[in-house]
Design a protein around this motif. Structure first.
Motif, PDB file in Angstrom:
ATOM      1  N   LEU A  16       9.074  -1.618 -13.184  1.00 39.99           N
ATOM      2  CA  LEU A  16       7.974  -2.251 -13.907  1.00 39.99           C
ATOM      3  C   LEU A  16       8.215  -2.285 -15.410  1.00 39.99           C
ATOM      4  N   ARG A  17       9.059  -1.392 -15.924  1.00 36.28           N
ATOM      5  CA  ARG A  17       9.340  -1.399 -17.356  1.00 36.28           C
ATOM      6  C   ARG A  17       9.920  -2.732 -17.797  1.00 36.28           C
ATOM      7  N   ARG A  18      10.594  -3.411 -16.890  1.00 31.55           N
ATOM      8  CA  ARG A  18      11.266  -4.661 -17.239  1.00 31.55           C
ATOM      9  C   ARG A  18      10.351  -5.871 -17.104  1.00 31.55           C
ATOM     10  N   ARG A  19       9.152  -5.630 -16.633  1.00 30.68           N
ATOM     11  CA  ARG A  19       8.222  -6.731 -16.421  1.00 30.68           C
ATOM     12  C   ARG A  19       7.336  -6.933 -17.647  1.00 30.68           C
ATOM     13  N   ARG A  20       6.919  -8.169 -17.846  1.00 33.71           N
ATOM     14  CA  ARG A  20       6.022  -8.493 -18.941  1.00 33.71           C
ATOM     15  C   ARG A  20       4.625  -8.755 -18.396  1.00 33.71           C
ATOM     16  N   ARG A  21       3.638  -8.609 -19.281  1.00 36.43           N
ATOM     17  CA  ARG A  21       2.260  -8.859 -18.886  1.00 36.43           C
ATOM     18  C   ARG A  21       2.136 -10.281 -18.331  1.00 36.43           C
ATOM     19  N   GLY A  22       1.383 -10.378 -17.223  1.00 38.02           N
ATOM     20  CA  GLY A  22       1.204 -11.672 -16.584  1.00 38.02           C
ATOM     21  C   GLY A  22       2.251 -11.994 -15.552  1.00 38.02           C
ATOM     22  N   CYS A  23       3.208 -11.072 -15.325  1.00 33.13           N
ATOM     23  CA  CYS A  23       4.238 -11.311 -14.318  1.00 33.13           C
ATOM     24  C   CYS A  23       3.605 -11.340 -12.926  1.00 33.13           C
ATOM     25  N   THR A  24       4.272 -11.976 -12.019  1.00 33.92           N
ATOM     26  CA  THR A  24       3.751 -12.094 -10.656  1.00 33.92           C
ATOM     27  C   THR A  24       4.194 -10.902  -9.817  1.00 33.92           C
TER      28      THR A  24
ATOM     29  N   CYS B 157       0.858  -1.186   0.000  1.00 32.62           N
ATOM     30  CA  CYS B 157       0.000   0.000   0.000  1.00 32.62           C
ATOM     31  C   CYS B 157       0.893   1.235   0.000  1.00 32.62           C
ATOM     32  N   ALA B 158       0.657   2.142  -0.944  1.00 32.41           N
ATOM     33  CA  ALA B 158       1.486   3.349  -1.061  1.00 32.41           C
ATOM     34  C   ALA B 158       0.591   4.584  -1.028  1.00 32.41           C
ATOM     35  N   LEU B 159       0.854   5.482  -0.079  1.00 27.10           N
ATOM     36  CA  LEU B 159       0.102   6.719   0.070  1.00 27.10           C
ATOM     37  C   LEU B 159       0.880   7.865  -0.568  1.00 27.10           C
ATOM     38  N   HIS B 160       0.237   8.564  -1.522  1.00 24.66           N
ATOM     39  CA  HIS B 160       0.848   9.655  -2.293  1.00 24.66           C
ATOM     40  C   HIS B 160       2.337   9.397  -2.573  1.00 24.66           C
ATOM     41  N   PRO B 161       2.640   8.279  -3.249  1.00 28.85           N
ATOM     42  CA  PRO B 161       4.042   7.894  -3.436  1.00 28.85           C
ATOM     43  C   PRO B 161       4.706   8.594  -4.614  1.00 28.85           C
ATOM     44  N   VAL B 162       6.019   8.659  -4.563  1.00 27.21           N
ATOM     45  CA  VAL B 162       6.831   8.974  -5.736  1.00 27.21           C
ATOM     46  C   VAL B 162       6.976   7.678  -6.518  1.00 27.21           C
ATOM     47  N   THR B 163       6.583   7.693  -7.788  1.00 24.63           N
ATOM     48  CA  THR B 163       6.663   6.472  -8.592  1.00 24.63           C
ATOM     49  C   THR B 163       7.648   6.596  -9.740  1.00 24.63           C
ATOM     50  N   GLN B 164       8.003   7.824 -10.136  1.00 21.30           N
ATOM     51  CA  GLN B 164       9.006   8.028 -11.178  1.00 21.30           C
ATOM     52  C   GLN B 164       9.783   9.298 -10.841  1.00 21.30           C
TER      53      GLN B 164
ATOM     54  N   TYR C 294      -0.532   3.201 -11.727  1.00 19.41           N
ATOM     55  CA  TYR C 294      -1.741   2.379 -11.777  1.00 19.41           C
ATOM     56  C   TYR C 294      -2.019   1.914 -13.198  1.00 19.41           C
ATOM     57  N   GLU C 295      -1.851   2.797 -14.171  1.00 20.07           N
ATOM     58  CA  GLU C 295      -2.067   2.423 -15.569  1.00 20.07           C
ATOM     59  C   GLU C 295      -1.085   1.332 -16.004  1.00 20.07           C
ATOM     60  N   ARG C 296       0.165   1.442 -15.551  1.00 20.80           N
ATOM     61  CA  ARG C 296       1.148   0.431 -15.929  1.00 20.80           C
ATOM     62  C   ARG C 296       0.827  -0.909 -15.259  1.00 20.80           C
ATOM     63  N   LEU C 297       0.393  -0.883 -14.016  1.00 24.23           N
ATOM     64  CA  LEU C 297       0.019  -2.124 -13.339  1.00 24.23           C
ATOM     65  C   LEU C 297      -1.168  -2.785 -14.039  1.00 24.23           C
TER      66      LEU C 297
ATOM     67  N   LEU D  19      -0.107  -4.507 -17.124  1.00 24.25           N
ATOM     68  CA  LEU D  19       0.590  -5.760 -16.842  1.00 24.25           C
ATOM     69  C   LEU D  19      -0.364  -6.844 -16.348  1.00 24.25           C
ATOM     70  N   GLY D  20      -1.619  -6.474 -16.112  1.00 21.55           N
ATOM     71  CA  GLY D  20      -2.576  -7.435 -15.595  1.00 21.55           C
ATOM     72  C   GLY D  20      -2.376  -7.741 -14.126  1.00 21.55           C
ATOM     73  N   SER D  21      -1.734  -6.831 -13.405  1.00 19.65           N
ATOM     74  CA  SER D  21      -1.434  -7.047 -11.995  1.00 19.65           C
ATOM     75  C   SER D  21      -2.558  -6.478 -11.127  1.00 19.65           C
ATOM     76  N   PRO D  22      -2.929  -7.155 -10.031  1.00 17.41           N
ATOM     77  CA  PRO D  22      -4.007  -6.657  -9.167  1.00 17.41           C
ATOM     78  C   PRO D  22      -3.645  -5.331  -8.514  1.00 17.41           C
ATOM     79  N   ALA D  23      -4.466  -4.329  -8.736  1.00 15.19           N
ATOM     80  CA  ALA D  23      -4.193  -2.996  -8.193  1.00 15.19           C
ATOM     81  C   ALA D  23      -5.497  -2.240  -8.004  1.00 15.19           C
ATOM     82  N   ARG D  24      -5.518  -1.384  -7.000  1.00  9.83           N
ATOM     83  CA  ARG D  24      -6.648  -0.490  -6.740  1.00  9.83           C
ATOM     84  C   ARG D  24      -6.090   0.912  -6.521  1.00  9.83           C
ATOM     85  N   TYR D  25      -6.825   1.906  -7.005  1.00  7.64           N
ATOM     86  CA  TYR D  25      -6.362   3.295  -6.934  1.00  7.64           C
ATOM     87  C   TYR D  25      -7.480   4.147  -6.351  1.00  7.64           C
ATOM     88  N   LEU D  26      -7.230   4.771  -5.204  1.00  6.58           N
ATOM     89  CA  LEU D  26      -8.204   5.624  -4.543  1.00  6.58           C
ATOM     90  C   LEU D  26      -7.725   7.066  -4.554  1.00  6.58           C
TER      91      LEU D  26
END
Length: 321
Positions: free
Chosen positions: A240-248, A178-185, A272-275, A278-285
């Motif tokens: 995440l750039r190095r990950r492929r769709r369906g990665c765990t 869980c990340a609150l107002h995180p720096v992501t890039q 969130y868009e990148r997750l 990738l088909g990874s479980p994510a929620r964005y509030l």
């Protein structure tokens, strides 16, 4: 406190005397044990040794508990671990071991912070029996730069060079984040901010430039280069750039205020868009009208409730012995 009454004649509980009042208590949760200032890592440099500490809230109930490890924000300049106590207490009352850890800050450059975060996870596993932790169910969370660190720990996998020798027989993997107002890039931190905010992220003196390059004591420093950031894997987005769709990847909850003046919600939106891609479980509030960490909205019951709900879904509840 369920009720209050005067102890009347005929009932006479132990300790009764004329005029005494009796309280009836309904127990709704366990006592929370506090284990303070546990040293989880010692970074030994050429001139000093730095002890890194962790504080834990441990529900005093039987069984192995899922754990949530919190990393505090502070712009990579400080890591005051005793913040967000409201949320940590809510997690502990819900049956989680709620830990909070400091980590090395500037002038220590990347990846020292990630090494510390991963060491803190391994420490929890190594001392699972001491802290009533289920080592198979550990999540991380953080705010701002601490949110960056939580995501870095969650996404870094078995990356070489990011683990110290401490607790090396244990895994650094986590099962939720869980990340609150995180720096992501790092390289896009100025996007969506005011002119004053953009100026703070320009040039070699910005915190993100110092994080990647360290502090120069001879000559001018260097501004952050997006290509260098990506090559170093110095941001969650870069990992995440190095990950492929369906990665765990572990499930992720992102929360960001729409009025954040220090870290734009564009940071969380892009991750969130990148997750999702990738088909990874994510929620964005999105929190309407809420600013950065100093905004009191972050410390209200509604926020803690969403975080507890997320970790319950991702990690499960306490397992009785």
């Amino acid at each position: 406190m369920e009720g209050k009454k005067k102890a009347g004649a005929g009932s006479h509980p132990a300790g009764w005397t004329e005029g005494a009042e009796e309280l009836r208590i309904k127990v709704r949760g366990p006592m929370i044990r506090v284990i303070s200032e546990a040293v989880y890592s010692q970074a030994i440099g050429s001139r000093q040794a730095t002890q890194l500490r962790m504080t834990l809230f441990v529900p005093n109930s039987p069984g192995a508990h899922p754990a949530v490890l919190f990393f505090p924000g502070g712009g990579w300049l400080q890591a005051a671990k005793d913040r967000f106590i409201e949320c940590r207490l809510a997690l502990a009352r819900a049956g989680f071991v709620a830990a909070t850890a400091e980590y090395r800050t500037l002038p220590q450059a990347f990846p020292a912070q990630v090494q510390d975060g991963r060491a803190a996870v391994r420490f929890l596993r190594a001392h699972a029996s001491d802290f009533s932790v289920d080592p198979t169910r550990i999540g991380v969370m953080g705010n701002s730069a601490g949110g960056w660190l939580a995501l870095m720990v969650a996404f870094s996998g078995s990356r070489k060079g990011w683990d110290s020798d401490e607790w090396k027989d244990f895994s650094s993997a986590v099962q939720a984040c869980c990340a609150l107002h995180p720096v992501t890039q790092l390289s896009s931190l100025s996007e969506g901010l005011s002119p004053e905010g953009r100026a703070a992220h320009s040039g070699p003196a910005s915190a993100e430039s110092l994080l990647l390059h360290g502090i120069s004591f001879s000559g001018a420093g260097r501004a952050l280069d997006p290509k260098e950031e990506a090559a170093a894997g110095a941001s969650p987005e870069a990992l995440l750039r190095r990950r492929r769709r369906g990665c765990t990847l572990p499930p992720v909850l992102l929360m960001h205020g729409t009025a954040d003046r220090l870290v734009s919600p564009l940071q969380s939106a892009a991750l969130y868009e990148r997750l999702r891609a990738l088909g990874s479980p994510a929620r964005y509030l999105l929190l309407e009208g809420v600013d950065h960490s100093s905004d009191p909205s972050w410390y209200q019951e509604e926020v803690s409730r969403e975080i507890v709900r997320f970790f319950r879904q991702a990690l499960g509840a306490v397992r009785e012995a």
